[in-house]
Write a protein that holds these residues in place. Structure first.
Motif, PDB file in Angstrom:
ATOM      1  N   VAL A 120      48.491  11.792  15.959  1.00 52.19           N
ATOM      2  CA  VAL A 120      49.019  10.930  17.010  1.00 52.19           C
ATOM      3  C   VAL A 120      50.515  11.150  17.203  1.00 52.19           C
ATOM      4  N   ALA A 121      51.247  11.361  16.113  1.00 54.29           N
ATOM      5  CA  ALA A 121      52.687  11.628  16.227  1.00 54.29           C
ATOM      6  C   ALA A 121      52.952  12.909  17.006  1.00 54.29           C
ATOM      7  N   ALA A 122      52.007  13.853  16.948  1.00 55.22           N
ATOM      8  CA  ALA A 122      52.151  15.125  17.662  1.00 55.22           C
ATOM      9  C   ALA A 122      51.806  15.008  19.145  1.00 55.22           C
ATOM     10  N   GLY A 123      51.402  13.806  19.567  1.00 59.76           N
ATOM     11  CA  GLY A 123      51.113  13.595  20.976  1.00 59.76           C
ATOM     12  C   GLY A 123      49.653  13.685  21.351  1.00 59.76           C
ATOM     13  N   GLU A 124      48.785  13.860  20.355  1.00 57.57           N
ATOM     14  CA  GLU A 124      47.352  13.914  20.625  1.00 57.57           C
ATOM     15  C   GLU A 124      46.751  12.518  20.479  1.00 57.57           C
ATOM     16  N   ALA A 125      45.521  12.377  20.935  1.00 59.06           N
ATOM     17  CA  ALA A 125      44.787  11.129  20.746  1.00 59.06           C
ATOM     18  C   ALA A 125      43.774  11.324  19.633  1.00 59.06           C
ATOM     19  N   LEU A 126      43.479  10.251  18.938  1.00 57.88           N
ATOM     20  CA  LEU A 126      42.526  10.322  17.838  1.00 57.88           C
ATOM     21  C   LEU A 126      41.389   9.358  18.121  1.00 57.88           C
ATOM     22  N   LEU A 127      40.273   9.892  18.555  1.00 57.48           N
ATOM     23  CA  LEU A 127      39.092   9.085  18.841  1.00 57.48           C
ATOM     24  C   LEU A 127      37.921   9.706  18.105  1.00 57.48           C
ATOM     25  N   SER A 128      37.489   9.077  17.042  1.00 57.14           N
ATOM     26  CA  SER A 128      36.367   9.643  16.309  1.00 57.14           C
ATOM     27  C   SER A 128      35.130   9.602  17.188  1.00 57.14           C
ATOM     28  N   PRO A 129      34.319  10.656  17.156  1.00 54.11           N
ATOM     29  CA  PRO A 129      33.100  10.664  17.973  1.00 54.11           C
ATOM     30  C   PRO A 129      32.216   9.449  17.728  1.00 54.11           C
ATOM     31  N   SER A 130      32.142   8.979  16.485  1.00 51.45           N
ATOM     32  CA  SER A 130      31.256   7.841  16.197  1.00 51.45           C
ATOM     33  C   SER A 130      31.723   6.597  16.937  1.00 51.45           C
ATOM     34  N   ILE A 131      33.028   6.320  16.909  1.00 51.18           N
ATOM     35  CA  ILE A 131      33.549   5.155  17.619  1.00 51.18           C
ATOM     36  C   ILE A 131      33.423   5.344  19.119  1.00 51.18           C
ATOM     37  N   THR A 132      33.791   6.518  19.620  1.00 47.05           N
ATOM     38  CA  THR A 132      33.767   6.749  21.065  1.00 47.05           C
ATOM     39  C   THR A 132      32.362   6.636  21.628  1.00 47.05           C
ATOM     40  N   ARG A 133      31.381   7.202  20.934  1.00 49.80           N
ATOM     41  CA  ARG A 133      30.004   7.140  21.436  1.00 49.80           C
ATOM     42  C   ARG A 133      29.490   5.710  21.444  1.00 49.80           C
ATOM     43  N   LYS A 134      29.879   4.920  20.441  1.00 48.98           N
ATOM     44  CA  LYS A 134      29.441   3.528  20.418  1.00 48.98           C
ATOM     45  C   LYS A 134      30.117   2.716  21.521  1.00 48.98           C
ATOM     46  N   VAL A 135      31.384   3.028  21.799  1.00 47.96           N
ATOM     47  CA  VAL A 135      32.076   2.370  22.905  1.00 47.96           C
ATOM     48  C   VAL A 135      31.356   2.669  24.212  1.00 47.96           C
ATOM     49  N   ILE A 136      30.997   3.929  24.407  1.00 45.37           N
ATOM     50  CA  ILE A 136      30.271   4.306  25.616  1.00 45.37           C
ATOM     51  C   ILE A 136      28.935   3.574  25.691  1.00 45.37           C
ATOM     52  N   GLY A 137      28.265   3.463  24.536  1.00 48.97           N
ATOM     53  CA  GLY A 137      26.987   2.743  24.511  1.00 48.97           C
ATOM     54  C   GLY A 137      27.136   1.298  24.915  1.00 48.97           C
ATOM     55  N   LEU A 138      28.242   0.674  24.490  1.00 50.40           N
ATOM     56  CA  LEU A 138      28.466  -0.734  24.808  1.00 50.40           C
ATOM     57  C   LEU A 138      28.922  -0.952  26.244  1.00 50.40           C
ATOM     58  N   PHE A 139      29.816  -0.067  26.707  1.00 52.49           N
ATOM     59  CA  PHE A 139      30.474  -0.302  27.982  1.00 52.49           C
ATOM     60  C   PHE A 139      30.093   0.692  29.072  1.00 52.49           C
ATOM     61  N   GLY A 140      29.546   1.828  28.660  1.00 50.43           N
ATOM     62  CA  GLY A 140      29.267   2.882  29.625  1.00 50.43           C
ATOM     63  C   GLY A 140      28.297   2.468  30.709  1.00 50.43           C
ATOM     64  N   ARG A 141      27.343   1.619  30.348  1.00 45.44           N
ATOM     65  CA  ARG A 141      26.343   1.212  31.346  1.00 45.44           C
ATOM     66  C   ARG A 141      26.962   0.366  32.455  1.00 45.44           C
ATOM     67  N   HIS A 142      28.072  -0.271  32.122  1.00 45.80           N
ATOM     68  CA  HIS A 142      28.705  -1.152  33.104  1.00 45.80           C
ATOM     69  C   HIS A 142      29.885  -0.483  33.792  1.00 45.80           C
ATOM     70  N   ALA A 198      46.987  10.638  33.207  1.00 49.31           N
ATOM     71  CA  ALA A 198      46.585  10.091  31.911  1.00 49.31           C
ATOM     72  C   ALA A 198      47.652  10.440  30.881  1.00 49.31           C
ATOM     73  N   ARG A 199      48.122   9.450  30.158  1.00 53.63           N
ATOM     74  CA  ARG A 199      49.215   9.699  29.206  1.00 53.63           C
ATOM     75  C   ARG A 199      48.725  10.481  27.996  1.00 53.63           C
ATOM     76  N   ASP A 200      47.423  10.352  27.657  1.00 51.28           N
ATOM     77  CA  ASP A 200      46.867  11.080  26.520  1.00 51.28           C
ATOM     78  C   ASP A 200      45.350  11.109  26.631  1.00 51.28           C
ATOM     79  N   ARG A 201      44.725  11.688  25.634  1.00 53.07           N
ATOM     80  CA  ARG A 201      43.272  11.864  25.649  1.00 53.07           C
ATOM     81  C   ARG A 201      42.541  10.524  25.597  1.00 53.07           C
ATOM     82  N   ALA A 202      43.139   9.555  24.922  1.00 58.33           N
ATOM     83  CA  ALA A 202      42.511   8.236  24.844  1.00 58.33           C
ATOM     84  C   ALA A 202      42.428   7.591  26.218  1.00 58.33           C
ATOM     85  N   GLN A 203      43.503   7.681  26.986  1.00 59.32           N
ATOM     86  CA  GLN A 203      43.472   7.109  28.331  1.00 59.32           C
ATOM     87  C   GLN A 203      42.526   7.894  29.229  1.00 59.32           C
ATOM     88  N   LEU A 204      42.384   9.181  28.971  1.00 60.27           N
ATOM     89  CA  LEU A 204      41.439   9.980  29.747  1.00 60.27           C
ATOM     90  C   LEU A 204      40.010   9.468  29.540  1.00 60.27           C
TER      91      LEU A 204
END
Length: 217
Positions: A120-142, A198-204
């Motif tokens: 993150v200090a290097a300017g990248e985003a850190l989104l673990s696939p497990s968390i991101t996929r679950k977020v999509i599962g919860l919110f992606g349908r809406h 998008a400021r970073d990968r997380a916002q993308l």
């Protein structure tokens, strides 16, 4: 030297994170906070590169703290890693929208936490696939059908790769799935980030879900 601040309401967690940070030669812990209000004062006083932020704290919680940080131009140089015990809860998507650059679980291996700080200090985003996929599962349908400025300017390839980014995969993993080079992925993703502001990968990822640019599940 990467300057790191820690905000967590549990003293034992703060102590553990400080010890972890200070054992690394390129990391420095510049202070601790027990709640959101203290965290804001700490950031204004020390201007760290990275803040490790608990998402659930008394008073001003992690999401409120993120919004306050985003609203203060003087704090734009600090990147936020949310450190949480919850892989999935209602706060995760809100934290992404509010400006978190990544998530790490508190029970992650020490090396993973240290790596998260450096990424993150290097300017990248850190989104673990497990968390991101679950977020999509919860919110992606809406999600979807919500205007996102710049989406109409994306090429079909850029739209496809933004959707892949929203799965939480790295450029190398996406390249392997599509049988293309990581540099090709990086180029298209970078162009998409510029077009979407998008400021970073997380916002993308947030923009992808808002616009409905997610892969079929």
């Amino acid at each position: 030297m990467i300057r790191v601040a820690v905000a967590d309401d549990q003293a034992v967690v703060r102590m553990g994170l400080r010890a972890l940070i200070e054992r690394e030669g390129d990391l420095e812990c510049v202070g601790e906070a027990a709640d959101g209000a203290q965290a804001l004062r700490l950031l204004r006083d020390t201007r760290p590169d990275v803040l490790l932020l608990d998402i659930r704290m008394p008073g001003m919680d992690g999401v409120e703290t993120l919004r306050a940080i985003a609203a203060d131009p003087g704090l734009s140089g600090t990147r936020i890693v949310v450190v949480t015990t919850f892989a999935v809860d209602e706060y995760v998507f809100a934290a992404l929208q509010a400006g978190a650059s990544g998530f790490v679980l508190k029970d992650s291996a020490p090396d993973e936490l240290v790596s998260a700080i450096r990424v993150v200090a290097a300017g990248e985003a850190l989104l673990s696939p497990s968390i991101t996929r679950k977020v999509i599962g919860l919110f992606g349908r809406h999600a979807g059908a919500e205007p996102v400025a710049g989406v109409e300017t994306l090429t079909p390839r850029e739209r496809e790769l933004v959707a892949w980014v929203a799965t939480g995969r790295s450029n190398e993993e996406i390249a392997g799935e599509l049988v293309i080079s990581p540099d090709t992925v990086r180029t298209h993703v970078s162009r998409a980030m510029v077009k979407l502001h998008a400021r970073d990968r997380a916002q993308l990822v947030v923009f992808a879900m808002r616009a409905g640019l997610v892969l079929p599940t």
